[in-house]
Design an enzyme around this catalytic site. Structure first.
Site, PDB file in Angstrom:
ATOM      1  N   LYS A  10       0.811  -1.219   0.000  1.00  0.00           N
ATOM      2  CA  LYS A  10       0.000   0.000   0.000  1.00  0.00           C
ATOM      3  C   LYS A  10       0.852   1.280   0.000  1.00  0.00           C
ATOM      4  CE  LYS A  10      -3.989  -2.120   2.346  1.00  0.00           C
ATOM      5  NZ  LYS A  10      -4.948  -1.969   3.480  1.00  0.00           N
ATOM      6  N   TYR A  50     -12.490  -2.137  -3.417  1.00  0.00           N
ATOM      7  CA  TYR A  50     -12.994  -2.160  -2.041  1.00  0.00           C
ATOM      8  C   TYR A  50     -14.515  -2.031  -1.970  1.00  0.00           C
ATOM      9  CZ  TYR A  50      -8.435  -2.249   0.260  1.00  0.00           C
ATOM     10  OH  TYR A  50      -7.186  -2.617   0.740  1.00  0.00           O
ATOM     11  N   ASN A 113      -1.923   0.391   6.834  1.00  0.00           N
ATOM     12  CA  ASN A 113      -1.422  -0.882   7.372  1.00  0.00           C
ATOM     13  C   ASN A 113      -0.591  -1.678   6.359  1.00  0.00           C
ATOM     14  OD1 ASN A 113      -3.587  -1.647   5.825  1.00  0.00           O
ATOM     15  ND2 ASN A 113      -4.653  -2.755   7.443  1.00  0.00           N
TER      16      ASN A 113
END
Ligand code: ATP
Ligand code: MG
Length: 139
Positions: A10, A50, A113
């Site tokens: 990410k 998502y 994260n």
């Protein structure tokens, strides 16, 4: 059984030059990186990716975060790859992640994260097809 799973390094991680360090953890766990590409995710790609979280309060923030800087999309292959990678990533919230996991080592918080990994073989297939063709994957 040999499986394939989908991974994303990410923006929080690519921004901190952690691609190589994360790949070292992935490979150290016995997973092979059989496809990999650095891309800037478009808003449409992030929204679609998502989609399952569209109703969640953090959806907007999630889409914004995922498009804020480049990501590295990957296909990982190995024995039990989907579950193994979930284990190597650690808990979604890095405060709850086990020692030695990618999120314990590198994640900043629950929103930043560092990695994504598919949560089922069915989703792995769908997610891989969103970013790779068969010809991109060299096992
Ligand atoms: P991923 O799908 O990215 O591999 P995950 O399966 O561990 O992570 P999910 O529940 O699928 O976690 O949530 C997807 C992503 O949404 C998380 O990785 C995280 O970046 C973000 N997220 C989840 N919960 C929160 C929250 N409470 N606040 C902000 N972001 C969140
Ligand atoms: Mg998930």
């Amino acid at each position: 059984m040999t499986e394939r799973t989908f991974s994303i390094i990410k923006p929080d991680a690519t921004k901190r030059n952690l691609t190589g360090a994360i790949n070292a953890v992935i490979e150290g766990a016995g997973l092979r990186i059989v496809a990999q590409r650095r891309i800037r995710m478009t808003e449409d790609q992030a929204k679609k990716f998502y989609e399952v979280h569209a109703a969640r309060p953090f959806y907007g923030e999630l889409v914004e975060t995922m498009t804020s800087a480049p990501v590295v999309v990957q296909v990982l292959e190995g024995d039990n790859a989907m579950a193994k990678y979930r284990e190597v990533m650690g808990a979604t919230n890095p405060e709850q992640a086990a020692e030695g996991t990618i999120r314990k080592l590198f994640a900043l918080n629950v929103g930043e994260n560092s990695v994504h990994g598919s949560d089922s073989l069915e989703n792995a297939k769908i997610e891989i097809a969103q970013f790779f063709t068969d010809a991109d994957i060299v096992g």
